[in-house]
Write a protein that holds these residues in place. Sequence first.
Motif, PDB file in Angstrom:
ATOM      1  N   ILE A  65      -9.758 -41.271 -11.099  1.00  0.00           N
ATOM      2  CA  ILE A  65      -9.471 -40.577 -11.981  1.00  0.00           C
ATOM      3  C   ILE A  65      -8.101 -41.131 -12.843  1.00  0.00           C
ATOM      4  CG2 ILE A  65      -8.516 -38.314 -13.098  1.00  0.00           C
ATOM      5  CD1 ILE A  65      -9.958 -36.981 -10.873  1.00  0.00           C
ATOM      6  N   TYR A  66      -7.086 -41.602 -12.065  1.00  0.00           N
ATOM      7  CA  TYR A  66      -6.087 -42.240 -12.916  1.00  0.00           C
ATOM      8  C   TYR A  66      -6.556 -43.425 -13.205  1.00  0.00           C
ATOM      9  CZ  TYR A  66      -1.624 -44.864 -13.181  1.00  0.00           C
ATOM     10  OH  TYR A  66      -0.794 -45.686 -13.573  1.00  0.00           O
ATOM     11  N   LEU A  67      -7.325 -44.321 -12.859  1.00  0.00           N
ATOM     12  CA  LEU A  67      -7.498 -45.538 -13.263  1.00  0.00           C
ATOM     13  C   LEU A  67      -8.460 -45.482 -14.637  1.00  0.00           C
ATOM     14  CD1 LEU A  67      -8.762 -47.691 -10.242  1.00  0.00           C
ATOM     15  CD2 LEU A  67      -6.868 -47.900 -11.618  1.00  0.00           C
ATOM     16  N   THR A  68      -9.292 -44.462 -14.572  1.00  0.00           N
ATOM     17  CA  THR A  68      -9.963 -44.140 -15.732  1.00  0.00           C
ATOM     18  C   THR A  68      -9.079 -43.454 -16.903  1.00  0.00           C
ATOM     19  OG1 THR A  68     -12.020 -43.598 -14.476  1.00  0.00           O
ATOM     20  CG2 THR A  68     -12.141 -42.629 -16.892  1.00  0.00           C
ATOM     21  N   GLY A  69      -8.253 -42.706 -16.638  1.00  0.00           N
ATOM     22  CA  GLY A  69      -7.432 -42.045 -17.567  1.00  0.00           C
ATOM     23  C   GLY A  69      -6.308 -43.395 -18.196  1.00  0.00           C
ATOM     24  N   SER A  70      -6.065 -43.978 -17.336  1.00  0.00           N
ATOM     25  CA  SER A  70      -5.059 -45.435 -17.969  1.00  0.00           C
ATOM     26  C   SER A  70      -5.827 -46.219 -18.635  1.00  0.00           C
ATOM     27  CB  SER A  70      -4.380 -45.840 -17.057  1.00  0.00           C
ATOM     28  OG  SER A  70      -5.393 -46.733 -15.850  1.00  0.00           O
ATOM     29  N   ALA A  71      -7.058 -46.250 -18.491  1.00  0.00           N
ATOM     30  CA  ALA A  71      -8.027 -47.334 -19.198  1.00  0.00           C
ATOM     31  C   ALA A  71      -8.175 -46.566 -20.622  1.00  0.00           C
ATOM     32  CB  ALA A  71      -9.321 -47.558 -18.452  1.00  0.00           C
ATOM     33  N   TYR A 111      -6.275 -44.238 -22.203  1.00  0.00           N
ATOM     34  CA  TYR A 111      -5.010 -44.267 -22.736  1.00  0.00           C
ATOM     35  C   TYR A 111      -4.583 -45.752 -23.362  1.00  0.00           C
ATOM     36  CZ  TYR A 111       0.053 -43.110 -23.251  1.00  0.00           C
ATOM     37  OH  TYR A 111       1.324 -42.857 -23.743  1.00  0.00           O
ATOM     38  N   SER A 112      -4.808 -46.819 -22.737  1.00  0.00           N
ATOM     39  CA  SER A 112      -4.365 -47.933 -23.184  1.00  0.00           C
ATOM     40  C   SER A 112      -5.205 -48.569 -24.301  1.00  0.00           C
ATOM     41  CB  SER A 112      -4.672 -48.991 -22.138  1.00  0.00           C
ATOM     42  OG  SER A 112      -5.998 -49.280 -22.005  1.00  0.00           O
ATOM     43  N   CYS A 113      -6.234 -47.770 -24.829  1.00  0.00           N
ATOM     44  CA  CYS A 113      -7.111 -47.949 -25.677  1.00  0.00           C
ATOM     45  C   CYS A 113      -6.454 -47.322 -27.128  1.00  0.00           C
ATOM     46  CB  CYS A 113      -8.519 -47.692 -25.768  1.00  0.00           C
ATOM     47  SG  CYS A 113      -9.258 -48.815 -24.301  1.00  0.00           S
ATOM     48  N   LEU A 114      -5.663 -46.360 -27.071  1.00  0.00           N
ATOM     49  CA  LEU A 114      -5.328 -45.395 -28.241  1.00  0.00           C
ATOM     50  C   LEU A 114      -3.907 -45.511 -28.429  1.00  0.00           C
ATOM     51  CD1 LEU A 114      -7.115 -42.589 -26.304  1.00  0.00           C
ATOM     52  CD2 LEU A 114      -8.266 -43.920 -28.135  1.00  0.00           C
ATOM     53  N   PRO A 115      -3.574 -46.670 -29.193  1.00  0.00           N
ATOM     54  CA  PRO A 115      -2.179 -46.561 -29.587  1.00  0.00           C
ATOM     55  C   PRO A 115      -1.630 -45.413 -30.483  1.00  0.00           C
ATOM     56  CG  PRO A 115      -3.501 -48.460 -30.487  1.00  0.00           C
ATOM     57  CD  PRO A 115      -4.343 -47.483 -29.956  1.00  0.00           C
ATOM     58  N   TRP A 116      -2.710 -44.722 -31.145  1.00  0.00           N
ATOM     59  CA  TRP A 116      -1.998 -43.660 -32.008  1.00  0.00           C
ATOM     60  C   TRP A 116      -1.625 -42.380 -30.910  1.00  0.00           C
ATOM     61  CZ3 TRP A 116      -3.564 -38.618 -32.629  1.00  0.00           C
ATOM     62  CH2 TRP A 116      -3.215 -37.763 -33.629  1.00  0.00           C
ATOM     63  N   PHE A 117      -2.410 -42.249 -29.754  1.00  0.00           N
ATOM     64  CA  PHE A 117      -2.014 -41.202 -28.855  1.00  0.00           C
ATOM     65  C   PHE A 117      -0.974 -41.727 -28.108  1.00  0.00           C
ATOM     66  CE2 PHE A 117      -2.946 -39.273 -24.852  1.00  0.00           C
ATOM     67  CZ  PHE A 117      -3.007 -37.999 -24.984  1.00  0.00           C
ATOM     68  N   GLN A 118      -0.621 -42.893 -27.918  1.00  0.00           N
ATOM     69  CA  GLN A 118       0.511 -43.422 -27.131  1.00  0.00           C
ATOM     70  C   GLN A 118       1.851 -42.830 -28.112  1.00  0.00           C
ATOM     71  OE1 GLN A 118       0.083 -47.540 -26.284  1.00  0.00           O
ATOM     72  NE2 GLN A 118      -1.898 -47.271 -25.394  1.00  0.00           N
ATOM     73  N   TYR A 119       1.744 -43.369 -29.127  1.00  0.00           N
ATOM     74  CA  TYR A 119       2.935 -42.860 -30.282  1.00  0.00           C
ATOM     75  C   TYR A 119       3.165 -41.450 -30.066  1.00  0.00           C
ATOM     76  CZ  TYR A 119       5.200 -41.737 -34.485  1.00  0.00           C
ATOM     77  OH  TYR A 119       5.887 -41.280 -35.533  1.00  0.00           O
ATOM     78  N   ARG A 120       1.908 -40.617 -30.169  1.00  0.00           N
ATOM     79  CA  ARG A 120       2.075 -39.168 -30.134  1.00  0.00           C
ATOM     80  C   ARG A 120       2.686 -38.605 -29.034  1.00  0.00           C
ATOM     81  NH1 ARG A 120       3.184 -37.195 -34.901  1.00  0.00           N
ATOM     82  NH2 ARG A 120       1.788 -37.918 -36.331  1.00  0.00           N
ATOM     83  N   SER A 121       2.350 -39.233 -27.748  1.00  0.00           N
ATOM     84  CA  SER A 121       2.739 -38.715 -26.391  1.00  0.00           C
ATOM     85  C   SER A 121       4.238 -39.158 -26.246  1.00  0.00           C
ATOM     86  CB  SER A 121       1.720 -39.239 -25.236  1.00  0.00           C
ATOM     87  OG  SER A 121       1.865 -40.682 -25.419  1.00  0.00           O
ATOM     88  N   PHE A 122       4.422 -40.134 -26.567  1.00  0.00           N
ATOM     89  CA  PHE A 122       6.003 -40.563 -26.500  1.00  0.00           C
ATOM     90  C   PHE A 122       6.929 -39.461 -27.410  1.00  0.00           C
ATOM     91  CE2 PHE A 122       9.669 -42.637 -27.991  1.00  0.00           C
ATOM     92  CZ  PHE A 122      10.200 -43.254 -26.757  1.00  0.00           C
ATOM     93  N   TYR A 133      -6.261 -45.601 -34.280  1.00  0.00           N
ATOM     94  CA  TYR A 133      -6.694 -44.607 -33.397  1.00  0.00           C
ATOM     95  C   TYR A 133      -7.439 -45.386 -32.153  1.00  0.00           C
ATOM     96  CZ  TYR A 133      -6.234 -40.836 -36.495  1.00  0.00           C
ATOM     97  OH  TYR A 133      -5.324 -40.187 -37.552  1.00  0.00           O
ATOM     98  N   PHE A 134      -8.031 -46.650 -32.199  1.00  0.00           N
ATOM     99  CA  PHE A 134      -8.607 -47.107 -31.135  1.00  0.00           C
ATOM    100  C   PHE A 134      -8.166 -48.707 -31.196  1.00  0.00           C
ATOM    101  CE2 PHE A 134     -12.176 -49.596 -29.306  1.00  0.00           C
ATOM    102  CZ  PHE A 134     -12.228 -49.142 -27.904  1.00  0.00           C
ATOM    103  N   SER A 135      -8.051 -49.460 -30.174  1.00  0.00           N
ATOM    104  CA  SER A 135      -7.626 -50.784 -30.104  1.00  0.00           C
ATOM    105  C   SER A 135      -8.289 -51.513 -28.849  1.00  0.00           C
ATOM    106  CB  SER A 135      -6.039 -50.896 -30.000  1.00  0.00           C
ATOM    107  OG  SER A 135      -5.723 -52.260 -29.882  1.00  0.00           O
ATOM    108  N   PHE A 136      -9.224 -52.125 -29.446  1.00  0.00           N
ATOM    109  CA  PHE A 136     -10.259 -52.827 -28.226  1.00  0.00           C
ATOM    110  C   PHE A 136      -9.462 -53.854 -27.717  1.00  0.00           C
ATOM    111  CE2 PHE A 136     -13.101 -56.054 -27.334  1.00  0.00           C
ATOM    112  CZ  PHE A 136     -13.835 -55.643 -26.108  1.00  0.00           C
ATOM    113  N   TRP A 137      -8.719 -54.844 -28.661  1.00  0.00           N
ATOM    114  CA  TRP A 137      -8.175 -55.935 -27.887  1.00  0.00           C
ATOM    115  C   TRP A 137      -6.922 -55.729 -27.207  1.00  0.00           C
ATOM    116  CZ3 TRP A 137     -11.143 -60.065 -27.153  1.00  0.00           C
ATOM    117  CH2 TRP A 137     -12.368 -60.178 -27.992  1.00  0.00           C
ATOM    118  N   GLY A 138      -6.214 -54.737 -27.525  1.00  0.00           N
ATOM    119  CA  GLY A 138      -4.978 -54.580 -27.061  1.00  0.00           C
ATOM    120  C   GLY A 138      -4.926 -53.816 -25.756  1.00  0.00           C
ATOM    121  N   ALA A 139      -6.023 -53.343 -25.060  1.00  0.00           N
ATOM    122  CA  ALA A 139      -6.229 -52.746 -23.774  1.00  0.00           C
ATOM    123  C   ALA A 139      -6.757 -53.614 -22.851  1.00  0.00           C
ATOM    124  CB  ALA A 139      -7.226 -51.595 -24.212  1.00  0.00           C
ATOM    125  N   LEU A 140      -5.584 -53.887 -21.880  1.00  0.00           N
ATOM    126  CA  LEU A 140      -6.067 -54.732 -20.810  1.00  0.00           C
ATOM    127  C   LEU A 140      -6.848 -54.184 -20.026  1.00  0.00           C
ATOM    128  CD1 LEU A 140      -5.227 -57.259 -19.115  1.00  0.00           C
ATOM    129  CD2 LEU A 140      -3.464 -56.149 -17.977  1.00  0.00           C
TER     130      LEU A 140
END
Length: 175
Positions: free
Chosen positions: A2-8, A10-21, A128-135
């Motif tokens: 569940i953690y790995l799925t959630g982090s994968a 989360y890493s694709c969503l820069p707008w959500f990262q900003y909002r959660s910060f 909202y979504f970043s394909f290349w920025g998500a390791l």
Amino acid sequence: MIYLTGSAIYSCLPWFQYRSFLFFHPSWTEAEGRIIDYKIRWTPTTKQSAASSTASITYTYRVGDKERQVYASEAVDRYSNNLWNTDGDIEGHNLALDKQIKEYINAKNYKILINRANDSRLFIPLDYFSFWGALPLQIILMLLKIIVALAIIISLPYSYAYVLERIKENQRRKY
């Protein structure tokens, strides 16, 4: 899992990262600022990171009547999902990241946040979504490429045997 799925995700969503910060750091406020310089470089695969084009960004912001300048190393990454990168791949990723950074700057697709201790944080991009920025997404894609390649390699002898059997059967029917 569940953690790995959630982090994968989360890493694709820069707008959500900003909002959660913003949610978890309510004392941080947005500052007026601008990006004044950036440098693109290739970061090869090491134990700490995956191969990527990386943009280090210098930005300024105002606090009262003072202007501060900050250097953010590895502010934006464009990960490669290739197992081996040729010089053409490296140049292509660097050019694509350079183009993206220029578009982000022109569209002001970034935010600079500051706190009372004069710490700052740059959020770029705010898509909202970043394909290349998500390791994690790039690692999953790389693993899928390996699995498909292995499946093709393993199925070749069976496919060859099947085709030979069909050819023999067609020849028997003709006689």
